[in-house]
Design an enzyme around this catalytic site. Structure first.
Site, short mmCIF file in Angstrom:
data_model
loop_
_atom_site.label_atom_id
_atom_site.label_comp_id
_atom_site.label_asym_id
_atom_site.label_seq_id
_atom_site.Cartn_x
_atom_site.Cartn_y
_atom_site.Cartn_z
N GLU A 34 -11.24 -18.76 -49.03
CA GLU A 34 -11.10 -20.22 -49.41
C GLU A 34 -10.17 -20.87 -48.48
O GLU A 34 -9.36 -20.45 -48.10
CB GLU A 34 -10.54 -20.19 -51.08
N ARG A 262 -6.81 -3.92 -51.35
CA ARG A 262 -6.16 -4.95 -50.44
C ARG A 262 -5.36 -4.45 -49.76
O ARG A 262 -4.76 -3.47 -50.10
CB ARG A 262 -5.82 -6.29 -51.35
N LYS A 272 -1.21 -15.98 -49.47
CA LYS A 272 -1.05 -17.43 -49.06
C LYS A 272 0.16 -18.11 -49.71
O LYS A 272 0.78 -18.76 -49.26
CB LYS A 272 -2.31 -17.91 -49.35
P1 ATP Z 1 -4.27 -14.62 -50.97
O1 ATP Z 1 -3.98 -13.64 -51.96
O2 ATP Z 1 -3.41 -14.45 -49.77
O3 ATP Z 1 -4.17 -16.10 -51.39
P2 ATP Z 1 -7.29 -14.74 -51.36
O4 ATP Z 1 -7.54 -13.31 -51.72
O5 ATP Z 1 -6.84 -15.82 -52.28
O6 ATP Z 1 -5.90 -14.25 -50.58
P3 ATP Z 1 -9.27 -15.55 -49.77
O7 ATP Z 1 -9.42 -16.69 -48.93
O8 ATP Z 1 -9.98 -15.94 -51.21
O9 ATP Z 1 -7.64 -15.29 -49.94
O10 ATP Z 1 -9.84 -14.31 -49.19
C1 ATP Z 1 -11.22 -14.35 -48.60
C2 ATP Z 1 -11.47 -12.83 -48.70
O11 ATP Z 1 -10.29 -12.15 -47.95
C3 ATP Z 1 -11.64 -12.22 -50.14
O12 ATP Z 1 -12.74 -11.48 -49.94
C4 ATP Z 1 -10.29 -11.51 -50.31
O13 ATP Z 1 -10.65 -10.39 -50.80
C5 ATP Z 1 -10.03 -10.95 -48.72
N1 ATP Z 1 -8.66 -10.48 -48.59
C6 ATP Z 1 -7.79 -11.50 -49.02
N2 ATP Z 1 -6.50 -10.99 -49.02
C7 ATP Z 1 -6.68 -9.51 -48.51
C8 ATP Z 1 -5.90 -8.36 -48.31
N3 ATP Z 1 -4.59 -8.45 -48.29
N4 ATP Z 1 -6.62 -7.17 -48.01
C9 ATP Z 1 -7.80 -7.26 -48.06
N5 ATP Z 1 -8.64 -8.32 -48.22
C10 ATP Z 1 -8.25 -9.40 -48.49
MG MG Z 2 -8.86 -16.40 -53.11
#
Ligand code: ATP
Ligand code: MG
Length: 565
Positions: A34, A262, A272
Site C-alpha cells: 500500500e 512476517r 510503518k
Molecule cells: P506495516 O505493518 O509495516 O504497515 P503492511 O503490511 O501494512 O506493513 P503493506 O504495504 O500492506 O504493508 O505490505 C505489502 C506486503 O508486504 C504485504 O504482502 C505484507 O504482507 C508484506 N509485509 C509487510 N510487512 C512485512 C514483514 N514484516 N514481513 C514480511 N512481509 C511483510
Molecule cells: Mg497493509
C-alpha cells in the site's frame, strides 16, 4: 551435485501445483504494497519470496501491484520509492505494474453482482453502532435493522452512494454472511465506505472506496494470480477472500491465499506506523536515517542489496511468528562486504606519533594490497609513510594489562603495511596530563616484510600519515533500540523509551588515507580493524568527507552487553 535445501512450505505448495498442472503450469505471484509509507526490511522478505518464486519457476511472473484504495494516506511518492526499492533489491516486474485503483470500475460491478445475488446490503448504522453490533469473540453479533433491505433498495442506495449523495459514514456496503460466525471477519464485513477525499491517482472521480477484504482477492483474480502470499495476520481473512470469489462467480482453479510469518527483527521496529512516529517525532534524522530499517536507511547505511537477499534466504519462510536475531543480518552484510569492500586505513580518534629516527622530509609510498590474501582479488594502492603519523588513541596504553598487544612505553608494534615501531617517550599536556603525542623509533628492516619473512611482533595497528591524510567525519551507527523487543516497554511508556542513546556517535576529527580522494560518494570500504563503512551518499563532499559505519567487524555488541550485565 545438488545440495539445495528442502523447499519451504510455500515453495513446496507451488511445486505441487506445477506438478499437478493445477494452473496450466502458470506461476503468478504479486507483491502488493500500500503506498502509504516507505518500504522496510520486512517488505524485503515478501519481495524476495514473491519475486523469488516467480524466478525459480519457468515462465513465472511476479506483479508489482499497489494496493491503493485508501485516499487519505496514499501518495505517489510512496509509489516511486517502492518501485526504486524493488529495483534496488534486484527484481524486475517487467510490464506487470498494476494499481488496485485501476480496478475501481470492475470492483464496483462485482459489488453490484453481490447485491443482485442478495449477498451484500447497504447498512446505515453509524460506525460505532456497527462496531457495537459486531459482538465479541465470546458473544455473537446482532443483525443490523437494515440487513433485509430489498435488492432494489440496495442497488438504488449503492448507486447514490457512488453519485455522492451522502456524507462520509452515512452508509456502507456490507457482505451478508453471518453475524454469529465464530470468525469475526465473517460477521458481515464492510466492503465499501464513503470517503469524500481526493485519490492520488483517481482524483475526485470516486467518493466510495472498497476495503481490503473486498479489493485484494478480486485484484488477485483480475490479474489471474495463482499464489497470493500474505502474512499470518490475514489468516482469518482467508475465509472472506474465498467467500467473495465464490459469490461473484469466480471458479477454481483460481487464486489462493497462503499465509507466512512476517519478519520481526531484534532491536528493530517494522511497522510503518511506528516508523512514521520515529520520523515525525524527530527521534531519527528522517526516513533515510542509517539507523532506520527502511530501504532508504539501509542504502544510506551502506547495506548492499545482495546482503539483504542472502539474509532473506537465510531466514527462510515459516508458518510461526518469531523474532529474528539481528546478528543474522549483520552476518549477511559482513559476508558480502568482505568480498566487495577494499581495505583502507582510517584513524577515528587520532593520537600523533613522531618517528624520531625517520628523516623529516622523507616520504615512502608503500604498495599496499587492498585485499587480504583469502579474497581472490588483486589491487593495491599507494600508502604514504612519513615521520609523523596518527594512530588510534586507544591503540596506546600507558600502563597496559598483560594481554594488550598494542603500543605502550617501551613496547613494539607493527604498523599495518609499514614498519615496526617502538614507543620511547610519552608526551603529555602539562595541564591536563592527557597523552598528546608519542615519540617512537622504527626498525628500518621491517617495512612491508611481515612474517614469515620479517620479524614478528604480536600487535598490528592502523595509522595514517599526518601530512597526507584527509580529514573526515565518521558516523558510528549502532542498533536503534537497546532491547531486543522494543515494544516490551515499562508501564506507561512506549517503544520509544527503548531507543538506544548510543545509536549514533559522531567523530569529527578522523583521518583517512589519501587513496580514497577520487572515489564517488557511496563508495564502500573496510576500515581495517574498525568495520565496514560507506562514504555518505548525501553529506560526503570532496574536502569534507563523511563516512557511515555499516557494521562492525565482529559482534562487539554482544561483548559489551555481556560485560554490562
Ligand atoms: P506495516 O505493518 O509495516 O504497515 P503492511 O503490511 O501494512 O506493513 P503493506 O504495504 O500492506 O504493508 O505490505 C505489502 C506486503 O508486504 C504485504 O504482502 C505484507 O504482507 C508484506 N509485509 C509487510 N510487512 C512485512 C514483514 N514484516 N514481513 C514480511 N512481509 C511483510
Ligand atoms: Mg497493509
Amino acid at each position: 551435485m545438488d545440495h539445495r535445501e528442502p523447499l519451504d512450505f510455500i515453495r513446496a505448495k507451488v511445486a505441487d501445483d506445477v506438478a499437478s498442472d493445477r494452473y496450466g503450469g502458470r506461476v503468478v505471484t504479486r507483491f502488493p504494497p500500500e503506498p502509504n509509507g516507505y518500504l522496510h526490511i520486512g517488505h524485503a522478505k515478501s519481495i524476495c519470496l514473491n519475486f523469488g518464486i516467480a524466478l525459480e519457476n519457468e515462465g513465472g511472473v511476479c506483479h508489482l501491484r499497489f494496493d491503493d484504495t485508501n485516499p487519505e494516506t496514499e501518495d505517489i511518492k510512496y509509489v516511486e520509492s517502492a518501485k526504486a526499492d524493488v529495483k534496488w533489491l534486484g527484481f524486475d516486474w517487467a510490464d506487470k505494474l498494476f494499481f488496485a485503483s485501476d480496478y475501481f470500475e470492475q470492483l464496483y460491478d462485482f459489488a453490484v453482482t453481490l447485491i443482485k445475488n442478495g449477498k451484500a446490503y447497504v447498512d446505515s448504522l453509524s460506525e460505532n453502532a456497527i462496531r457495537e453490533y459486531r459482538g465479541t469473540v465470546t458473544r455473537p453479533g446482532r443483525e443490523s435493522p437494515h440487513r433485509d433491505r430489498t435488492v432494489e433498495e440496495n442497488l438504488d442506495l449503492f448507486e447514490r452512494m457512488r453519485a455522492g449523495e451522502f456524507k462520509d459514514g452515512e452508509h456502507v456496503l456490507r457482505a451478508k454472511i453471518d453475524m454469529a460466525s465464530p470468525n469475526m471477519v465473517m460477521r458481515d464485513p464492510l466492503l465499501y465506505r464513503i470517503r469524500h477525499a481526493s485519490h492520488y491517482r483517481r482524483g475526485d472521480e470516486w467518493c466510495i472506496y472498497p476495503l481490503y477484504d473486498f479489493t485484494h482477492c478480486l485484484s488477485d483474480a483480475i490479474e489471474d494470480i495463482t499464489h497470493s502470499l500474505c502474512t499470518l495476520e490475514f489468516e482469518n481473512n482467508r475465509a472472506i477472500y474465498d467467500w467473495v470469489l465464490d459469490n461473484v462467480g469466480i471458479e477454481p482453479p483460481r487464486t489462493e491465499q497462503t499465509e507466512f510469518a512476517r519478519l520481526n527483527l531484534d532491536y528493530t521496529v517494522l511497522s510503518k506506523r511506528r516508523l512514521i512516529q520515529l520520523v515525525q517525532g524527530g527521534l531519527v534524522d528522517g526516513w533515510d536515517d542509517p539507523r532506520m530499517p527502511t530501504f532508504a536507511g539501509l542504502r544510506r547505511r551502506g547495506v548492499t542489496p545482495d546482503s539483504v537477499r542472502s539474509f532473506c534466504d537465510m531466514i527462510g519462510v515459516d508458518k510461526v511468528n518469531s523474532r529474528v536475531d539481528i546478528a543474522k543480518l549483520e552476518y549477511a552484510i559482513r559476508n558480502d562486504l568482505n568480498q566487495k569492500a577494499p581495505r583502507v586505513l582510517c584513524v577515528t580518534r587520532p593520537l600523533k606519533v613522531v618517528i624520531t629516527d625517520y628523516p623529516e622530509d622523507q616520504v615512502e609510498w608503500v604498495d599496499a594490497a587492498s585485499w587480504p590474501r583469502d579474497i581472490d582479488k588483486e589491487g593495491t594502492r599507494k600508502l604514504p609513510f612519513s615521520r609523523e603519523i596518527y594512530i588510534e588513541a586507544d591503540d596506546f596504553m600507558e600502563d597496559p594489562p598483560k594481554k594488550f598487544f598494542r603500543l605502550a612505553p617501551g613496547r613494539e608494534v607493527r604498523l599495518r603495511h609499514g614498519y615496526i615501531i617502538k614507543c620511547e617517550e610519552v608526551v603529555k599536556d602539562p595541564d591536563s596530563g592527557e597523552v598528546v603525542e608519542l615519540r617512537c623509533t622504527h626498525d628500518p628492516d621491517t617495512l612491508s616484510a611481515p612474517p614469515p619473512d620479517g620479524r614478528k611482533v604480536k600487535g598490528v595497528i592502523h595509522w595514517v600519515s599526518v601530512a597526507h591524510a584527509l580529514p573526515a567525519e565518521v558516523r558510528l551507527y549502532d542498533r536503534l533500540f537497546s532491547t531486543p523487543d522494543p515494544d516490551d516497554a515499562p508501564e506507561g511508556a512506549d517503544f520509544t523509551s527503548n531507543l538506544n542513546p548510543g545509536s549514533l556517535v559522531v567523530l569529527q576529527q578522523a583521518f583517512i588515507e589519501p587513496s580514497v580522494s577520487g572515489d564517488p560518494p557511496g563508495s564502500r570500504y573496510q576500515f581495517e580493524r574498525l568495520g565496514y563503512f560507506i562514504s555518505d551518499p548525501v553529506d560526503s563532499k570532496p574536502g569534507a568527507l563523511v563516512f557511515n559505519r555499516t557494521v562492525t567487524l565482529r559482534d562487539t555488541w554482544a561483548k559489551i552487553a555481556a560485560r554490562g550485565s
